[in-house]
Write an enzyme that holds these catalytic residues in place. Structure first.
Site, PDB file in Angstrom:
ATOM      1  N   ALA A 252       0.854  -1.181   0.000  1.00 14.95           N
ATOM      2  CA  ALA A 252       0.000   0.000   0.000  1.00 14.95           C
ATOM      3  C   ALA A 252       0.884   1.222   0.000  1.00 14.95           C
ATOM      4  O   ALA A 252       1.921   1.254   0.662  1.00 14.95           O
ATOM      5  CB  ALA A 252      -0.915   0.000   1.219  1.00 14.95           C
ATOM      6  N   LYS A 253       0.413   2.227  -0.771  1.00 16.48           N
ATOM      7  CA  LYS A 253       1.200   3.465  -0.877  1.00 16.48           C
ATOM      8  C   LYS A 253       1.484   4.021   0.515  1.00 16.48           C
ATOM      9  O   LYS A 253       2.587   4.441   0.820  1.00 16.48           O
ATOM     10  CB  LYS A 253       0.384   4.515  -1.639  1.00 16.48           C
ATOM     11  CG  LYS A 253       0.254   4.233  -3.113  1.00 16.48           C
ATOM     12  CD  LYS A 253      -0.720   5.227  -3.754  1.00 16.48           C
ATOM     13  CE  LYS A 253      -1.135   4.734  -5.130  1.00 16.48           C
ATOM     14  NZ  LYS A 253      -2.263   5.476  -5.687  1.00 16.48           N
ATOM     15  N   ARG A 254       0.440   3.996   1.355  1.00 13.75           N
ATOM     16  CA  ARG A 254       0.615   4.663   2.651  1.00 13.75           C
ATOM     17  C   ARG A 254       1.553   3.902   3.579  1.00 13.75           C
ATOM     18  O   ARG A 254       2.061   4.458   4.540  1.00 13.75           O
ATOM     19  CB  ARG A 254      -0.744   4.914   3.311  1.00 13.75           C
ATOM     20  CG  ARG A 254      -1.532   3.658   3.594  1.00 13.75           C
ATOM     21  CD  ARG A 254      -2.842   3.987   4.311  1.00 13.75           C
ATOM     22  NE  ARG A 254      -3.667   2.787   4.422  1.00 13.75           N
ATOM     23  CZ  ARG A 254      -4.443   2.340   3.462  1.00 13.75           C
ATOM     24  NH1 ARG A 254      -4.510   2.992   2.314  1.00 13.75           N
ATOM     25  NH2 ARG A 254      -5.146   1.236   3.620  1.00 13.75           N
TER      26      ARG A 254
END
Ligand code: GLU
Length: 291
Positions: A252-254
């Protein structure tokens, strides 16, 4: 002759692409190319607060480095707001939308106070507070307060009856949107939600085959319902397994999933990575999730 295949890759420019995106893009591209069809790219940038033009440039450069050419102009959802407004009008005229004035805090409080708050695929389901507002109060608040627009899910499901959709791996699936509750179709801070924009655009672009990660499988129940309500064509779906890191965590990007830069060769190309993904071989430290 069967219809020509039209597939698409539809990234949100809220960050750089990671391996999971590369897998979606390669699979969507190859599905169309193998059949002499068209591969489209659509930038899902309705969330103006999180989308960045520099990410759009980087995404298109990554696709080119992967060797994935696309057909026609790249669509930007931020330029399609009239189409989403028209779809909302259609649903509002059909009596299936209501304005919601709740803040996140209101909803959390309401959910916490309820002993048996139902949970959907994305967490607790909206408790329906604003569905029951008396018409006078609703009209008064509509003129005054910020609001989103929610789909009256039970009414919508009753309107269209049972629906099926098709997934290339899972087969024929009975749509089960009720578990999502009254989803938001227009946000307070954005004129459309993901569910509405993606459904309207896949139809508007003549997409015959939607290729995307398994994390969006449950969302397809809502998309199928919207297609029925709006009278739109129904694409075939191909939900592929997600890529996880060695410790089993989703990319996930985050959570700081590595961008594709890590996989570039000395010339800055990503063709080797694309070939690996085609062969089902993942770079060291990554695997396809089994569930
Ligand atoms: N824009 C979505 C994302 O980046 C994908 C939408 C889709 O493929 O339906 O997660």
């Amino acid at each position: 002759m069967s219809e020509p295949i039209v597939s698409r890759f539809a990234p949100s420019p809220t960050g750089r692409l990671h391996l999971g995106h590369a897998l979606s893009a390669v699979r969507a591209h190859d599905l169309a190319r193998a059949a002499g069809g068209r591969f489209l790219v659509r930038i899902e940038d309705i969330d103006a607060t999180r989308s960045r033009p520099e990410h759009v440039d980087a995404i298109l450069a990554d696709l080119a480095a992967l060797g994935l050419g696309w057909d026609g102009p790249v669509w930007h959802q931020s330029r399609r707001l009239d189409a989403y407004a028209a779809a909302l009008d259609q649903l509002r005229d059909a009596g299936l939308l209501y304005p919601c004035f709740c803040t996140r805090a209101d909803i959390a409080r309401e959910v916490a106070a309820s002993l048996s708050a139902p949970h959907g695929p994305d967490g607790p389901v909206y408790p329906g507070t604003c569905r029951a507002l008396p018409p006078g109060l609703r009209a008064e608040r509509l003129a005054r307060d910020p609001h989103s627009w929610r789909l009256d899910m039970a009414a919508a499901v009753a309107r269209v009856g049972p629906l099926d959709w098709h997934d290339a791996t899972a087969g024929t699936i009975r749509a089960d949107p009720l578990g999502h509750g009254d989803v938001v179709l227009a946000r307070k801070d954005a004129p459309a939600s993901y569910h509405l924009a993606v459904t309207v655009d896949d139809a508007a672009q003549g997409v015959s085959d939607v290729v995307r990660g398994r994390d969006l499988f449950a969302a397809t129940h809502v998309h199928r319902l919207l297609q029925a309500l709006l009278g739109l064509a129904v694409p075939r779906y191909h939900h592929h397994p997600l890529i996880v890191s060695a410790d089993g965590r989703r990319l996930a990007k985050r959570d700081g999933a590595p961008t594709l830069d890590r996989f570039r060769d000395a010339d800055g190309r990503l063709d080797d990575l694309a070939q690996k993904l085609r062969a089902g071989r993942l770079p060291l430290g990554f695997a396809l999730a089994t569930a």
